[in-house]
Motif scaffolding. Structure first.
Motif, short mmCIF file in Angstrom:
data_model
loop_
_atom_site.label_atom_id
_atom_site.label_comp_id
_atom_site.label_asym_id
_atom_site.label_seq_id
_atom_site.Cartn_x
_atom_site.Cartn_y
_atom_site.Cartn_z
N VAL A 85 -4.52 3.76 -2.54
CA VAL A 85 -4.12 3.03 -3.75
C VAL A 85 -5.22 3.08 -4.79
N CYS B 35 -0.15 8.45 3.29
CA CYS B 35 0.76 7.31 3.19
C CYS B 35 2.04 7.53 4.00
N VAL C 285 0.84 -1.21 0.00
CA VAL C 285 0.00 0.00 0.00
C VAL C 285 0.88 1.25 0.00
N TRP D 122 -5.61 -1.10 7.73
CA TRP D 122 -5.10 -1.41 6.39
C TRP D 122 -6.17 -1.14 5.32
N CYS E 164 -13.65 0.91 2.15
CA CYS E 164 -12.34 1.17 2.75
C CYS E 164 -12.46 1.79 4.15
N SER F 144 -5.68 1.52 2.31
CA SER F 144 -5.70 1.03 0.93
C SER F 144 -6.49 1.93 0.00
N GLY G 268 0.69 3.52 -3.22
CA GLY G 268 -0.01 4.75 -2.88
C GLY G 268 0.84 5.99 -3.05
#
Length: 386
Positions: free
Chosen positions: A314, A96, A56, A307, A275, A311, A60
């Motif tokens: 991404v 990120c 990720v 997580w 998400c 994500s 990302g």
């Protein structure tokens, strides 16, 4: 250590223990044994957690950085819609950088090693980037709604666009101020534990009110707005009939474009919902009953929910940019062409030089035969007339 600091550490010790450890059961005679069992379970899966977060983080950061750089360097892409998408990419990039490495290292080590300043700064930047990312989804949905539903009305100017972006960051910073104020580093080693970075409020009531505000502004209200706007966009696109006479092939092509647009809208809504749902759900449940996810499986459940939330950084570049052919073409022209610009210029100059040489040679060769042929023709003509 002063007496006030000792009292504060003792208070945070009992609050931290009460939050992370369930009631003593027959399985664990000591509450700290339950905590350590949860840490041992996470350490056993550390390699898997590291791989998932590394994937990720790399995808990302790279994907969102490319979007920001492409919009910044390509003048043809500098419009209101792409500015909003670039703002989303910038917030996801910061997310990120500040949400993944620090959280993973702190959770796996079970010890805050970065000092009190970073203890305040990291969660603050995390909250700001998350809130800006979520508000960017709403702003992009609103911009698309106005563009499609009211195509004849004038678009937002760049000045208004920048004001909206600045307001999103300002409001996110204001919303994160309580986190900065109430988060602090606490040394619990005197109690047989570690150094922790913890957000401790003076009482539970203001903390719960603040959590409710975050859940409403950070998930429930934005989700409602996004679903409403994209649902309206889908209805307008599906029901709209273009004027003129269409052939069957043109109708199929128009239907295919509408279906593709609807799939993209559904992808945006589903990505945002799926998400962030686990992370906000665990926050809601934790506020109702802090001991539901505490104990042995607390850290593992947190990693799974966290997580999923991370994500989104991404998926956003793919949903908002990479799936659009126009964006991919401009990305190639903005980067591939610049990467090979020097060699292309060299080849172009070389070709121009060769072409010039050939042109000069051709002119020389062409002119000479013409005069020779003319002389020869005159000679032949003279011979013929004789």
């Amino acid at each position: 250590m002063t007496e006030s600091e000792v009292d504060a550490n003792e208070q945070i010790f009992w609050m931290y223990t009460a939050f992370n450890v369930s009631n003593i059961t027959e399985t664990y005679s000591n509450p700290f044994d339950e905590l350590r069992a949860g840490k041992d379970l996470v350490r056993q899966l550390a390699w898997l957690i590291g791989v998932l977060y590394a994937a990720v983080f790399m995808v990302g950061t790279l994907g969102n950085a490319l979007i920001v750089i492409t919009v910044a360097c390509n003048k043809s892409m500098q419009n209101v819609t792409n500015y909003f998408i670039a703002n989303l990419a910038a917030s996801d990039f910061i997310m990120c950088i500040f949400c993944i490495p620090w959280t993973v290292v702190n959770s796996l080590m079970d010890n805050w090693i970065f000092g009190d300043v970073m203890c305040r700064l990291v969660p603050t930047i995390q909250a700001i980037s998350v809130f800006v990312s979520i508000t960017s989804h709403v702003v992009i949905a609103s911009d698309r709604y106005c563009m499609i539903t009211y195509p004849l009305k004038p678009r937002l100017t760049r000045a208004i666009c920048f004001v909206i972006i600045a307001l999103s960051w300002t409001s996110a910073t204001a919303l994160a101020i309580p986190i900065t104020y109430f988060t602090k580093e606490y040394d619990l080693r005197v109690y047989g534990y570690h150094i922790v970075c913890y957000e401790m409020w003076p009482s539970e009531v203001p903390k719960k009110v603040y959590e409710i505000i975050l859940i409403l502004l950070g998930y429930l209200i934005p989700l409602t707005v996004i679903i409403t706007l994209y649902g309206r966009i889908s209805y307008v696109i599906t029901s709209r009939v273009l004027p003129g006479v269409f052939t069957e092939a043109q109708e199929r092509q128009d239907l295919k474009k509408k279906q593709k647009t609807n799939r993209l809208l559904i992808a945006v809504v589903m990505t945002f919902t799926i998400c962030w749902f686990p992370m906000y759900m665990i926050r809601i449940i934790t506020e109702i009953n802090p001991k539901v996810f505490s104990g042995e499986y607390h850290d593992l459940v947190f990693f799974i929910c966290h997580w999923f939330a991370m994500s989104s950084t991404v998926y956003n570049p793919f949903v908002y940019a990479w799936l659009h052919e126009k964006y991919r073409r401009r990305l190639k022209s903005a980067f591939v062409a610049k990467c090979f610009r020097r060699s292309s210029i060299y080849r172009q100059h070389s070709k121009e030089g060769v072409a010039t040489t050939h042109l000069q040679t051709r002119d020389y060769v062409t002119n000479s035969p013409k005069s020779t042929r003319f002389s020869s023709m005159r000679s032949l003509k003279g011979v013929d007339t004789v």
